[in-house]
Motif scaffolding. Structure first.
Motif, short mmCIF file in Angstrom:
data_model
loop_
_atom_site.label_atom_id
_atom_site.label_comp_id
_atom_site.label_asym_id
_atom_site.label_seq_id
_atom_site.Cartn_x
_atom_site.Cartn_y
_atom_site.Cartn_z
N GLY A 60 1.32 -1.35 0.39
CA GLY A 60 -0.31 0.12 -0.08
C GLY A 60 1.23 1.26 0.01
O GLY A 60 1.92 1.38 -0.03
N PRO A 61 0.41 2.22 -0.14
CA PRO A 61 0.53 3.53 0.24
C PRO A 61 1.55 4.09 1.08
O PRO A 61 1.71 3.03 2.26
N MET A 62 3.02 4.94 1.06
CA MET A 62 3.23 4.35 2.12
C MET A 62 3.37 5.63 3.25
O MET A 62 2.62 6.99 3.19
N HIS A 63 3.61 5.58 4.56
CA HIS A 63 2.58 6.45 5.42
C HIS A 63 3.94 6.76 6.70
O HIS A 63 4.94 6.32 6.37
N LEU A 64 3.71 8.41 7.32
CA LEU A 64 4.94 8.51 8.26
C LEU A 64 4.05 7.87 10.01
O LEU A 64 2.57 8.69 9.93
N ARG A 65 5.09 7.97 10.72
CA ARG A 65 4.50 7.94 11.80
C ARG A 65 5.09 8.47 12.95
O ARG A 65 6.91 8.52 12.73
N GLY A 464 3.09 13.49 21.39
CA GLY A 464 1.91 11.94 21.46
C GLY A 464 2.89 11.69 20.19
O GLY A 464 3.84 12.07 19.35
N THR A 465 2.04 10.72 19.09
CA THR A 465 2.69 10.07 18.54
C THR A 465 1.52 10.79 17.08
O THR A 465 0.35 10.03 17.49
N SER A 466 1.75 10.80 15.99
CA SER A 466 0.35 11.34 14.68
C SER A 466 1.19 10.24 13.85
O SER A 466 2.08 9.92 13.89
N VAL A 467 0.05 10.33 12.95
CA VAL A 467 0.64 9.04 11.90
C VAL A 467 -0.10 10.36 10.44
O VAL A 467 -1.22 11.07 10.58
N LEU A 468 0.73 10.24 9.54
CA LEU A 468 0.60 11.02 8.45
C LEU A 468 0.78 9.55 7.27
O LEU A 468 1.47 9.53 6.84
N ARG A 469 -0.71 9.89 6.54
CA ARG A 469 -0.36 9.08 5.63
C ARG A 469 -0.78 9.42 4.00
O ARG A 469 -1.30 10.31 4.19
N ASN A 470 -0.11 8.30 3.69
CA ASN A 470 -0.36 8.83 2.29
C ASN A 470 0.72 9.68 1.54
O ASN A 470 -0.01 10.72 1.58
N VAL A 471 1.69 9.12 2.04
CA VAL A 471 2.78 10.47 1.84
C VAL A 471 3.39 10.76 0.49
O VAL A 471 4.64 11.67 0.42
#
Length: 498
Positions: A60-65, A464-471
């Motif tokens: 799937g697409p690349m994400h960032l944590r 905290g921890t964020s997630v940025l999806r489909n970068v």
């Protein structure tokens, strides 16, 4: 497995390296097990060799944590300009000889142009341990074989119009893609290039181009839009026009200047570099070996500066092209930015002025005037979004007027999900209230490059921890951004849904 698949196809390591736009030494390391390779590279190798190297199911697409709330420290070099590099890749089509471009940004936008170039017969390979690009065009371009899928994924393909009109009387390129920034007409390109005999019909998802070589500019060309790519296209058309072309209302931005410096190395005389009137003394035939170093990227420099501001960090940003950031720095000084600027020195191209910039934690106040872009030497259009994150860290209200694009300002409202107060006044204006207590969130990446990076910077500031999806859009314009920020103390993890 890779070695066996290559040998089964009858390829040498060099042939595989060319197909992957990498070096023979890199392929050798891969086959000996001495090179870390990503899922994307495995997929590219499998496609090139027509062999399923390994089956992982759907990648799937690349994400960032992002684990936020961490201070950055140390120093970082600004990489070469994305926008200059793609223009120079297009300009290499003017030259029948070998072109070497130094320290080319290894980003998705560059890869897409390289895929298009390879599909029409241009031999491009990474040399010097993958730092530089060597480009050798064929005697005849195979335009009918153009990789239209790759071309549709980059707006930069529009800059093929200027050089291709010197190679053939009839061709087509697909509609340009890239960021989702609203309606962006190509009419200014057509208006400029018609003076060189280019007639374009847009049908069926393609620009169908016909060239009348008998047509020549009879007077100065006045651009209807002082756009960067419009100016570059006019320059590319004028470079091999046998005569003198005057271009008025030209952009004098950083990527245009880099293109002018490159054209001069091809033997094309360009007068007025850095002004809005360019006089080009064209050369009908260009066949020379040229070696050029594009300058550093002022927008990446602004990105790193914004990262330091929103994370309240002390950071030294080296090789900053200061002449293209002077207005931004003047505004930030008025807002209270604590920073030091080193002495000026020349970029590798010998022309662009660089400095090293140290930014320290600062108590910022909102600017008195609105933040709005203007053509160079004004505040850079692509730097406007970063002021949304900076304004969110400042005390007071900041009006940001992004008048150039139809809907880019709308994406800045995504910062509200991370705790910012960003009020949309209309499709071009937002009002940002600060200071902000950032909070973590999980969200989709905006489909426009600079707002996407702004969201990432805000996540770095949020506890905290964020997630940025489909970068993917971030990878279009930045090379190894997460890894480079991690080297400064950030904590950003790349992952995929497999």
């Amino acid at each position: 497995m890779i070695r066996d698949a290559r040998q089964h196809r009858g390829w040498t390591q060099l042939q595989l390296a060319d197909a992957l736009a990498t070096s023979q030494s890199a392929v050798n390391r891969i086959e000996r097990g001495n090179q870390n390779i990503s899922l994307e590279m495995i997929a590219r190798i499998g496609e090139a060799l027509d062999s399923e190297i390994v089956s992982l199911g759907y990648a799937g697409p690349m994400h960032l944590r992002v684990v936020g709330g961490r201070r950055l420290s140390g120093s970082i070099d600004v990489k070469t300009s994305k926008n200059a590099c793609v223009a120079l890749l297009c300009a290499s089509l003017l030259n029948s000889g070998r072109t070497i471009l130094r320290k080319v940004a290894r980003i998705e936008e560059v890869y897409r142009i390289l895929e298009v170039l390879a599909s029409v017969g241009v031999r491009a390979r990474w040399i010097n341990e993958g730092n530089d690009l060597e480009i050798i065009p064929p005697a005849r371009l195979e335009l009918e074989s153009m990789d239209t899928d790759a071309a549709r994924r980059t707006r930069s393909v529009i800059m093929f119009l200027g050089p291709l009109m010197h190679r053939t009387d009839q061709f087509r390129i697909p509609y340009a893609g890239g960021c989702d920034l609203g309606t962006r007409t190509v009419q200014p390109h057509m208006s400029a290039l018609k003076h060189f005999g280019l007639d374009i019909t847009a049908t069926g998802g393609f620009y169908h181009a016909r060239v009348d070589p008998a047509v020549s500019p009879s007077r100065a060309i006045v651009l209807t839009e002082r756009g960067d790519t419009v100016t570059e296209n006019a320059l590319l058309a004028a470079a091999r026009h046998d005569g003198v072309t005057v271009i008025r209302n030209a952009s004098s931005n950083y990527m245009v200047q880099d293109l002018c410096f490159f054209l001069e190395q091809l033997g094309v005389k360009v007068e007025g570099i850095g002004t809005t009137t360019l006089t080009v003394h064209g050369v009908p035939d260009i066949d020379c070996d040229v070696d050029y170093s594009p300058s550093e990227d002022p927008v990446e420099a602004m990105s790193l500066l914004a990262a330091a501001v929103v994370t309240s960090s002390e950071l030294t940003i080296c090789r900053v092209p200061v002449e293209f950031l002077e207005i931004e720095l003047a505004v930030l000084e008025e807002m209270g930015l604590d920073h030091d600027r080193g002495g000026e020195y020349a970029a590798a191209n010998g022309r662009t002025r660089l400095v090293d910039l140290t930014v320290r934690p600062s108590k910022l106040i909102s600017p008195i005037d609105k933040i709005h872009p203007m053509p160079f030497p004004g505040l850079n259009i692509d730097n406007v979004p970063f002021f949304a994150a900076i304004a969110a860290a400042a005390q007071g209200s900041t009006l940001i007027h992004d008048w150039v694009y139809d809907n880019r300002a709308i994406y800045l409202t995504e910062l509200t999900r991370l705790g910012a107060s960003v009020k949309l006044l209309d499709p071009h204006r937002v009002l940002v209230e600060g200071p902000t207590r950032w909070r973590s969130a999980e969200m989709m990446c905006p489909p426009a490059l600079r707002p996407a990076v702004v969201v990432l910077l805000a996540m770095m500031a949020a506890e905290g921890t964020s997630v940025l999806r489909n970068v993917y859009v971030i990878n279009r314009g930045y090379e190894d951004l997460a890894e480079r920020l991690n080297a400064l103390g950030a904590r950003i993890e790349t992952f995929r849904d497999i």
